[in-house]
Design a protein around this motif. Structure first.
Motif, PDB file in Angstrom:
ATOM      1  N   UNK A   1       4.115   1.164   0.121  1.00 17.20           N
ATOM      2  CA  UNK A   1       3.634   2.503   0.477  1.00 17.20           C
ATOM      3  C   UNK A   1       2.706   3.042  -0.603  1.00 17.20           C
ATOM      4  N   UNK A   2       3.129   2.927  -1.862  1.00 13.32           N
ATOM      5  CA  UNK A   2       2.337   3.467  -2.978  1.00 13.32           C
ATOM      6  C   UNK A   2       0.952   2.819  -3.028  1.00 13.32           C
ATOM      7  N   UNK A   3       0.922   1.510  -2.838  1.00 11.47           N
ATOM      8  CA  UNK A   3      -0.376   0.804  -2.899  1.00 11.47           C
ATOM      9  C   UNK A   3      -1.291   1.198  -1.748  1.00 11.47           C
ATOM     10  N   UNK A   4      -0.708   1.641  -0.633  1.00 11.60           N
ATOM     11  CA  UNK A   4      -1.519   1.985   0.530  1.00 11.60           C
ATOM     12  C   UNK A   4      -2.043   3.419   0.506  1.00 11.60           C
ATOM     13  N   UNK A   5      -1.470   4.256  -0.347  1.00  9.71           N
ATOM     14  CA  UNK A   5      -1.876   5.665  -0.375  1.00  9.71           C
ATOM     15  C   UNK A   5      -3.383   5.807  -0.561  1.00  9.71           C
ATOM     16  N   UNK A   6      -3.938   5.044  -1.468  1.00  9.60           N
ATOM     17  CA  UNK A   6      -5.377   5.129  -1.751  1.00  9.60           C
ATOM     18  C   UNK A   6      -6.198   4.103  -0.981  1.00  9.60           C
TER      19      UNK A   6
ATOM     20  N   UNK B   1      14.743 -10.810  13.354  1.00 11.93           N
ATOM     21  CA  UNK B   1      13.532 -10.134  12.879  1.00 11.93           C
ATOM     22  C   UNK B   1      12.940 -10.961  11.741  1.00 11.93           C
ATOM     23  N   UNK B   2      11.629 -11.090  11.752  1.00 10.47           N
ATOM     24  CA  UNK B   2      10.954 -11.968  10.791  1.00 10.47           C
ATOM     25  C   UNK B   2       9.506 -11.494  10.669  1.00 10.47           C
ATOM     26  N   UNK B   3       9.156 -10.957   9.502  1.00  9.60           N
ATOM     27  CA  UNK B   3       7.852 -10.321   9.326  1.00  9.60           C
ATOM     28  C   UNK B   3       6.772 -11.296   8.865  1.00  9.60           C
ATOM     29  N   UNK B   4       5.654 -11.279   9.576  1.00  9.30           N
ATOM     30  CA  UNK B   4       4.426 -11.898   9.100  1.00  9.30           C
ATOM     31  C   UNK B   4       3.718 -10.835   8.257  1.00  9.30           C
ATOM     32  N   UNK B   5       3.566 -11.072   6.970  1.00  8.15           N
ATOM     33  CA  UNK B   5       3.009 -10.051   6.074  1.00  8.15           C
ATOM     34  C   UNK B   5       1.628 -10.439   5.548  1.00  8.15           C
ATOM     35  N   UNK B   6       0.954 -11.339   6.252  1.00 11.78           N
ATOM     36  CA  UNK B   6      -0.360 -11.795   5.795  1.00 11.78           C
ATOM     37  C   UNK B   6      -1.350 -10.637   5.656  1.00 11.78           C
ATOM     38  N   UNK B   7      -1.355  -9.708   6.623  1.00 10.94           N
ATOM     39  CA  UNK B   7      -2.291  -8.580   6.581  1.00 10.94           C
ATOM     40  C   UNK B   7      -2.033  -7.707   5.358  1.00 10.94           C
ATOM     41  N   UNK B   8      -0.767  -7.451   5.074  1.00 14.68           N
ATOM     42  CA  UNK B   8      -0.394  -6.638   3.917  1.00 14.68           C
ATOM     43  C   UNK B   8      -0.836  -7.312   2.625  1.00 14.68           C
ATOM     44  N   UNK B   9      -0.544  -8.610   2.508  1.00 14.91           N
ATOM     45  CA  UNK B   9      -0.916  -9.350   1.298  1.00 14.91           C
ATOM     46  C   UNK B   9      -2.429  -9.369   1.104  1.00 14.91           C
ATOM     47  N   UNK B  10      -3.148  -9.509   2.198  1.00 15.52           N
ATOM     48  CA  UNK B  10      -4.610  -9.581   2.123  1.00 15.52           C
ATOM     49  C   UNK B  10      -5.211  -8.250   1.671  1.00 15.52           C
ATOM     50  N   UNK B  11      -4.688  -7.150   2.209  1.00 12.41           N
ATOM     51  CA  UNK B  11      -5.315  -5.852   1.968  1.00 12.41           C
ATOM     52  C   UNK B  11      -4.878  -5.187   0.669  1.00 12.41           C
ATOM     53  N   UNK B  12      -3.640  -5.401   0.230  1.00 11.80           N
ATOM     54  CA  UNK B  12      -3.197  -4.720  -0.998  1.00 11.80           C
ATOM     55  C   UNK B  12      -2.645  -5.692  -2.040  1.00 11.80           C
ATOM     56  N   UNK B  13      -2.797  -6.985  -1.784  1.00  4.87           N
ATOM     57  CA  UNK B  13      -2.374  -8.006  -2.747  1.00  4.87           C
ATOM     58  C   UNK B  13      -0.913  -7.817  -3.161  1.00  4.87           C
TER      59      UNK B  13
END
Length: 331
Positions: free
Chosen positions: A228-233, A291-303
């Motif tokens: 969440x913190x990394x996405x604020x900006x 439940x099983x999360x694909x987090x590729x988008x998150x990793x790509x956008x905020x490392x």
């Protein structure tokens, strides 16, 4: 920044506000302190936040249209982090109107407030429950989520659709976060891990649904908050190439390493040094087997990707649980 955090007395809301304060932001928090679970626990979280000079709290129910309108008229916010909601899958079977009031009407009130003030970024809580009985794993944000199997899930999917319409119509950058089974200290007493620890400590049996043949992507609270913190900006930009011209984004935030319910209980047993008396039951209405999360988008956008091992997270929860409730019993 001046940031509004709704549901600030809740589990994720509390930790989010605490970390934002540590990062130098000014936080205005609202919550209705409802009795869905132990109100005293919510008040204890608030007491800790109120010790911070840059924190302000107001008792407001997001379903109160006039109160939310007044809030946005009287205060200027750079970012809104909307975490207030009526939670729980099983509770929605018995109390459906609570979900309509909070998750639908309440979210609309927040969207209208953001529109009136032209907020720079709205981050809001969705849920892994929107995936329903999805057979494809891991769950991707590109998967079809048109078949929720609980009212709670349906309201979270509706939130994503409502957010998109406001992003499209009014160019409000919105980011939806599909949380995957969040756990940790100061957590919700209605969650399975909390119930398991409480029962095992008391020498009482635990109910294990679907005979333990479920898997969950348990995600530690610190990892959720870091995301969440990394996405604020990082407000989304309008990109027609992504299928929508709206400044709109959805992410999964999950541990990306699902474990079986029985393995989860075994970890709790090892941490407590006690064996559970297990009561195996069939699957409950509204529950999903995996439940099983694909987090590729998150990793790509905020490392960033959640990394906390289950053993560490459970250990921290048990340590907090024993300290907190020993202090309560003394009082």
């Amino acid at each position: 920044m001046q940031i509004l955090v709704t549901g600030v007395a809740g589990f994720i809301g509390y930790f989010t506000a605490w970390n934002l304060l540590d990062n130098g932001h000014t936080i205005y928090g609202i919550d209705n302190l409802n009795s869905y679970y132990d109100v005293q626990l919510k008040k204890e979280r608030l007491l800790r936040l109120k010790k911070q000079s840059e924190f302000t709290f107001q008792l407001i129910d997001i379903s109160n249209r006039e109160a939310i309108q007044y809030l946005f008229q009287e205060h200027s916010f750079d970012t809104v982090i909307h975490l207030a909601a009526q939670a729980g899958v099983r509770y929605s079977l018995e109390n459906p109107f609570a979900y309509g009031d909070s998750n639908l009407s309440g979210f609309l009130n927040i969207l209208e407030g953001c529109r009136s003030q032209k907020i720079n970024h709205l981050i809001y809580a969705s849920s892994s429950s929107v995936y329903g009985m999805n057979k494809k794993i891991p769950f991707s944000v590109k998967d079809n989520v048109d078949y929720p199997i609980s009212l709670y899930a349906a309201t979270k999917k509706a939130n994503e659709l409502m957010a998109h319409s406001y992003s499209h119509l009014y160019q409000i950058p919105t980011t939806g976060l599909r949380f995957f089974t969040v756990y940790g200290p100061w957590g919700r007493p209605d969650m399975a891990y909390f119930k398991f620890v409480r029962a095992i400590e008391a020498g009482q049996p635990i109910d294990i649904y679907n005979h333990g043949q479920m898997q969950r992507d348990f995600t530690y609270i610190d990892d959720i908050v870091e995301g969440i913190i990394r996405l604020v900006n990082k407000p989304p930009q309008s990109k027609a190439t992504e299928g929508t011209a709206a400044p709109y984004k959805i992410y999964n935030i999950g541990n990306n390493r699902p474990v079986t319910l029985l393995k989860f209980i075994e970890t709790i047993e090892q941490t407590l040094g006690k064996t559970a008396n297990k009561n195996f039951l069939p699957m409950q209405p509204g529950d999903v087997p995996l439940t099983y999360a694909d987090i590729d988008e998150l990793a790509k956008d905020i490392d960033f990707a959640p990394l906390t091992p289950l053993e560490i997270g459970i250990g921290r929860f048990v340590q907090w649980y024993r300290h907190y409730y020993s202090a309560v019993s003394v009082v």
